[in-house]
Design an enzyme around this catalytic site. Structure first.
Site, PDB file in Angstrom:
ATOM      1  N   HIS A 371      21.753  27.410  98.661  1.00 51.45           N
ATOM      2  CA  HIS A 371      21.528  27.182  97.227  1.00 51.45           C
ATOM      3  C   HIS A 371      20.345  26.275  96.931  1.00 51.45           C
ATOM      4  O   HIS A 371      20.205  25.831  95.789  1.00 51.45           O
ATOM      5  CB  HIS A 371      22.781  26.569  96.585  1.00 51.45           C
ATOM      6  CG  HIS A 371      23.887  27.533  96.342  1.00 51.45           C
ATOM      7  ND1 HIS A 371      23.955  28.345  95.234  1.00 51.45           N
ATOM      8  CD2 HIS A 371      24.994  27.824  97.075  1.00 51.45           C
ATOM      9  CE1 HIS A 371      25.054  29.084  95.291  1.00 51.45           C
ATOM     10  NE2 HIS A 371      25.697  28.796  96.395  1.00 51.45           N
ATOM     11  N   LYS A 562      21.631  21.213  81.296  1.00 51.22           N
ATOM     12  CA  LYS A 562      21.803  21.416  82.736  1.00 51.22           C
ATOM     13  C   LYS A 562      21.811  20.038  83.393  1.00 51.22           C
ATOM     14  O   LYS A 562      21.531  19.021  82.745  1.00 51.22           O
ATOM     15  CB  LYS A 562      20.682  22.279  83.317  1.00 51.22           C
ATOM     16  CG  LYS A 562      19.271  21.768  83.053  1.00 51.22           C
ATOM     17  CD  LYS A 562      18.218  22.723  83.585  1.00 51.22           C
ATOM     18  CE  LYS A 562      18.151  23.988  82.771  1.00 51.22           C
ATOM     19  NZ  LYS A 562      18.028  25.195  83.571  1.00 51.22           N
ATOM     20  N   ARG A 563      22.148  20.024  84.670  1.00 51.41           N
ATOM     21  CA  ARG A 563      22.104  18.784  85.435  1.00 51.41           C
ATOM     22  C   ARG A 563      20.732  18.129  85.277  1.00 51.41           C
ATOM     23  O   ARG A 563      19.715  18.797  85.284  1.00 51.41           O
ATOM     24  CB  ARG A 563      22.400  19.102  86.905  1.00 51.41           C
ATOM     25  CG  ARG A 563      22.420  17.934  87.843  1.00 51.41           C
ATOM     26  CD  ARG A 563      23.020  18.372  89.187  1.00 51.41           C
ATOM     27  NE  ARG A 563      22.326  19.526  89.760  1.00 51.41           N
ATOM     28  CZ  ARG A 563      21.309  19.429  90.618  1.00 51.41           C
ATOM     29  NH1 ARG A 563      20.854  18.238  90.980  1.00 51.41           N
ATOM     30  NH2 ARG A 563      20.747  20.522  91.118  1.00 51.41           N
ATOM     31  N   LYS A 568      13.958  19.885  87.375  1.00 52.81           N
ATOM     32  CA  LYS A 568      14.328  20.706  86.210  1.00 52.81           C
ATOM     33  C   LYS A 568      13.479  20.355  84.991  1.00 52.81           C
ATOM     34  O   LYS A 568      13.468  21.085  84.010  1.00 52.81           O
ATOM     35  CB  LYS A 568      15.816  20.556  85.916  1.00 52.81           C
ATOM     36  CG  LYS A 568      16.693  21.134  87.030  1.00 52.81           C
ATOM     37  CD  LYS A 568      18.172  20.922  86.760  1.00 52.81           C
ATOM     38  CE  LYS A 568      19.040  21.410  87.909  1.00 52.81           C
ATOM     39  NZ  LYS A 568      19.109  22.877  88.013  1.00 52.81           N
ATOM     40  N   THR A 670      22.002  29.626  86.480  1.00 55.30           N
ATOM     41  CA  THR A 670      22.921  30.555  85.809  1.00 55.30           C
ATOM     42  C   THR A 670      22.949  30.305  84.306  1.00 55.30           C
ATOM     43  O   THR A 670      23.289  31.202  83.537  1.00 55.30           O
ATOM     44  CB  THR A 670      24.353  30.442  86.369  1.00 55.30           C
ATOM     45  OG1 THR A 670      24.762  29.068  86.365  1.00 55.30           O
ATOM     46  CG2 THR A 670      24.415  30.990  87.791  1.00 55.30           C
ATOM     47  N   LYS A 674      23.369  32.853  80.868  1.00 54.62           N
ATOM     48  CA  LYS A 674      24.326  32.675  79.766  1.00 54.62           C
ATOM     49  C   LYS A 674      23.609  32.657  78.420  1.00 54.62           C
ATOM     50  O   LYS A 674      24.087  33.243  77.436  1.00 54.62           O
ATOM     51  CB  LYS A 674      25.116  31.384  79.972  1.00 54.62           C
ATOM     52  CG  LYS A 674      25.966  31.380  81.235  1.00 54.62           C
ATOM     53  CD  LYS A 674      26.412  29.976  81.596  1.00 54.62           C
ATOM     54  CE  LYS A 674      26.936  29.916  83.016  1.00 54.62           C
ATOM     55  NZ  LYS A 674      27.128  28.538  83.506  1.00 54.62           N
TER      56      LYS A 674
END
Length: 845
Positions: A371, A562-563, A568, A670, A674
């Site tokens: 991952h 998100k985290r 990110k 993911t 969504k």
């Protein structure tokens, strides 16, 4: 019994399985009285929720036990999903949808004088996961059951989860997540299936009765693993699979002798030490004690799982030589990689299997999902720590490595550099066990989670293993379950889709493409816009209620949840916000598309820079939201405690989905799926699954910006200088200087200095290089949003073309191409009173 002709027949419904309104109301009253011990006048909201949960669980149990009974057949192949996280979300609503009883239950609850939505909101979210890894595991469990694939999920029953996030003065504060404080109606403890797990101590060789060399592990500590089972229902099928989570307890939880002599703390010392194993998800591993606890957690749950699987296999009457035919075990990242030496230990040391046969069984049992592309995120354990807590496993790893190195030596004619990279032991400086290497050697299949991710794995972090084992590698792009992420969280859109194309898409998501022609229907577009606005009004009301900030539902909802992590790039989003803020301040009459920027996500407790990014978001929000010159043109919101529950109102409300990670860093993502399923347009880089989403929805329906993964690598190879971008771009320079000036920190110029210094002097995730392209792309976003018809067309097409990204498709690929697992449909017998009585057959002599 003969029924006389002409007599009416009476259909009797079982209170545990019946679905009529009267039966459901009677069952709820029964559980309120006999399980909660309450009558309605004194019952709390939680009592009513628990009673309803037990009613729904009863309907699951009929299917669950029939599923378990069927899986006991020796020829059924079972998928075991080993994961440190299962971010399930609340159970009640999801089970109502999967069982197909939401309408009946809603009517029954309403006629009882209660509100189903209020009771659903009462449910505590299970604190069993943190981010995408755990949510993926939950989606996959849902799809395994929906596709009627025999499966068991194995993980840890964390007593306090990760943490609840509160924001104090803009900073993240971690609060204990007491998700179990009022009980969990969805789980069944199975103490009779407990196992023992050992730690520490030493090993000693011996010769057994048949003259064979053996090794005995003499542990320093033994912990008991208690399984707790949760039913995982499939959509409109009878299959209900099991999620088995393990709680650690002391073998002897109370020392009576110590208590008797007044050593009251010593009397429960073993209980406290043992139970700490499963208290918290991902303890801070900065100190060595945290590293040790993480290692112990990982070993604890995989040992429990493998002992349980062996017990189930032997109970079917088969020998362990066929274990891999009965079970396949998927390692969800490297956390369960210790499974490889543990299965070897159980087979060789406990069940006296020869090494060669045990290795054949082991390497045909496990498959490994990677991952991450971040080398620093590939788990490594200090050899000294490993030897201290798992001495026998270290010996087994050494033996595996020696045999593997012999193969490598022959393959590469003694290429020492290649051997050093492939070795399970990192010998450079302090010695480490490389868990990704161990997973690769001990598994029959290795997969990435997006097409780009898999290719980059082959080219970078796992290149040597791909060269050595090319046949093991494949791609399995992630997916999400439409049951939770469309049907449950977006009932308005679901109703429109069902009215337009029927309900088949819920289980066959590719049928969403049938709505494509509707994108050209003006009436349908207007309905689509109306639904989106209603959803945005709901979220705006929630923000007003929880944060006291009024946001305009007609503004663009620009969302990044998100985290929190530097790769990110939530702080790139913030740089854009400050850019817009500066433009308005320079030109107060500037005509811009109003935007509401919404953030959410947790930072790891020990990740200082991520916590500083949260502080920056909130600091910018404080200034922007109260600036009268800006007015309603910009609002910045940070929604605390981002989890499944709190995300469900967010995904459907998004106009724009921010997927802006540095290319080559995100494995898949993911959340991007969504958002798109619910009609959001994406602004993003060519990273992770963004690449495939853009291909699916069409380049014209995706806002692309930024360097590609090869361009990132080339720029770094040439000697990347973020300072040059900072100096040579006046708008970027102004933004960074404004942060540095103390504008967003009440004059404190030092607060954000670590963040600013990291950007202008180091910038490992290339925000400076991508800034101009990002801001320019955001201008294209704004111009597109002004044309509401064009935006709505693109929104519809995004949803219509997301069929590939269902977790059902992903699981079917795993079944066909890796696990070789087949569906096993479960049949239910009709209820008959004569069969409802207990009848125990005597054991066969």
């Amino acid at each position: 019994m003969n029924i006389p002709l002409g007599c009416p027949t009476v259909e009797v419904e079982d209170d545990r399985t019946g679905l009529s309104i009267e039966t459901l109301r009677r069952a709820m009253a029964d559980h309120l009285f006999y399980l909660q011990g309450r009558w309605p006048e004194i019952a709390t909201r939680n009592d009513f929720y628990m009673a309803l949960a037990y009613v729904v669980r009863d309907r699951l149990l009929q299917r669950w036990l029939n599923t378990k009974r069927l899986y006991r057949q020796p020829d059924v192949r079972v998928v075991c999903y080993l994961s440190a996280e299962f971010l399930l979300g609340p159970h009640l609503g999801n089970n109502l949808i999967n069982l197909g009883i939401e309408d009946q239950v809603r009517d029954a609850v309403t006629q009882s004088g209660l509100d189903l939505d209020v009771l659903m909101a009462q449910e505590e979210e299970p604190g069993l996961g943190n981010g995408g890894l755990g949510r993926l595991a939950a989606c996959y469990m849902d799809s395994l059951a929906t596709l009627e694939i025999p499966a068991i999920g194995y993980g840890i029953r964390y007593e306090f989860g990760i943490f609840d996030q509160e924001i104090h003065d803009g900073w993240q504060v971690e609060i204990t997540d007491k998700w179990l404080q009022y009980g969990n109606p969805w789980e069944l403890p199975r103490p009779e299936a407990s196992v023992e797990v050992s730690f520490g101590g030493r090993t000693e060789p011996y010769t057994d009765d048949e003259g064979r060399y053996r090794v005995r592990w003499i542990p320093h500590q033994v912990v008991k693993g208690i399984p707790y089972d949760t039913p995982i229902s499939g959509y409109r099928v009878n299959t209900v699979n099991t999620l088995r989570l393990w709680k650690a307890e002391a073998v002897d939880s109370f020392n009576f002798q110590a208590f008797n002599v007044g050593d009251y703390y010593g009397a429960v010392d073993e209980k406290v030490i043992s139970e700490n194993l499963t208290k918290v998800l991902y303890p801070n591993d900065e100190p060595i004690q945290g590293k040790q606890l993480r290692l112990e957690q990982q070993y604890f749950f995989v040992s429990c799982a493998l002992q349980d699987m062996i017990r189930l296999h032997l109970s079917s009457g088969r020998s362990l030589s066929s274990f891999h035919e009965r079970f396949t075990a998927q390692l969800n990242d490297t956390h369960p990689a210790i499974s490889v030496p543990e299965l070897m230990r159980l087979l060789v040391d406990v069940h006296a299997m020869a090494w060669e046969e045990a290795w054949q069984v082991t390497t045909q049992t496990f498959a490994y999902t990677n991952h991450t592309l971040l080398p620093e995120a590939l788990e490594r354990w200090p050899l000294e720590l490993f030897a201290k807590r798992l001495p026998r496993h270290l010996e087994i790893i050494f033996e595996i490595n020696q045999r593997f190195m012999d193969d490598v030596r022959i393959q590469y004619l003694g290429d020492t550099e290649k051997m050093a990279r492939l070795s399970l032991i990192d010998e450079a400086g302090e010695r480490y066990i490389r868990m990704a290497n161990l997973a690769c050697v001990g598994s029959y299949a290795i997969n990435g989670v997006a097409a780009l991710h898999t290719e980059l794995l082959k080219q970078t972090v796992l290149k040597d293993f791909h060269d050595f084992y090319p046949q093991k590698f494949s791609n399995k792009t992630n997916g999400v379950t439409p049951r939770r992420w469309m049907v449950l969280c977006n009932p308005r859109l679901t109703a429109l889709l069902k009215e337009t194309i029927g309900a088949g898409w819920v289980k066959h998501l590719d049928q969403l493409q049938q709505i494509e022609p509707q994108a050209e229907d003006a009436g349908f577009r207007e309905t689509w816009r109306h639904i989106k606005r209603e959803i945005k009004v709901d979220l705006a009301n929630r923000i007003q209620t929880t944060q006291g900030i009024a946001v305009d539902p007609d503004s663009m909802f620009d969302i990044q949840v998100k985290r929190i992590h530097e790769y990110k790039r939530q702080h790139l989003n913030v740089l854009h916000i400050i850019t817009l803020y500066n433009r308005i301040r320079h030109n107060p009459s500037l005509d811009i598309v109003p935007r509401t920027f919404i953030f959410g996500g947790k930072a790891a407790p020990g990740y200082t820079m991520a916590k500083l990014i949260i502080k920056l978001i909130n600091a910018v929000a404080e200034v922007v939201n109260r600036d009268a010159v800006v007015g309603d043109r910009l609002k910045v919101i940070f929604m605390p405690d981002y989890n499944v529950t709190n995300s469900q109102p967010i995904y459907p409300a998004a106009d724009l989905s921010e997927q802006i990670s540095t290319a080559g860093k995100e494995a898949s993502g993911t959340g991007n799926m969504k958002f798109s399923m619910n009609g959001a347009l994406t602004i993003g880089t060519l990273d992770g699954a963004n690449v495939e989403i853009r291909d699916a929805v069409g380049p014209e329906n995706f806002f692309l910006f930024g360097l590609t993964a090869p361009e990132v690598a080339d720029l770094k190879a040439q000697g990347y200088s973020p300072w040059d971008y900072y100096v040579n771009n006046p708008e970027l320079n102004e933004v960074v200087n404004l942060i540095n000036s103390g504008m967003f920190s009440h004059g404190n110029r030092d607060l954000f200095k670590p963040l600013v210094d990291a950007l202008v002097y180091d910038d490992p995730y290339l925000l400076m290089a991508d800034y101009t392209a990002y801001v320019d792309c955001q201008e294209t976003v704004s111009q597109t949003y002004r044309d509401s018809d064009l935006w709505t067309r693109r929104s519809i097409l995004n949803a219509a073309r997301m069929g590939k990204f269902s977790s059902d498709r992903a699981i079917q690929e795993y079944c066909d191409q890796i696990w070789q697992a087949k569906p096993v449909p479960v049949q239910l017998d009709d209820y008959a009173q004569i069969n409802a009585m207990l009848s125990v057959k005597p054991p066969v002599e």
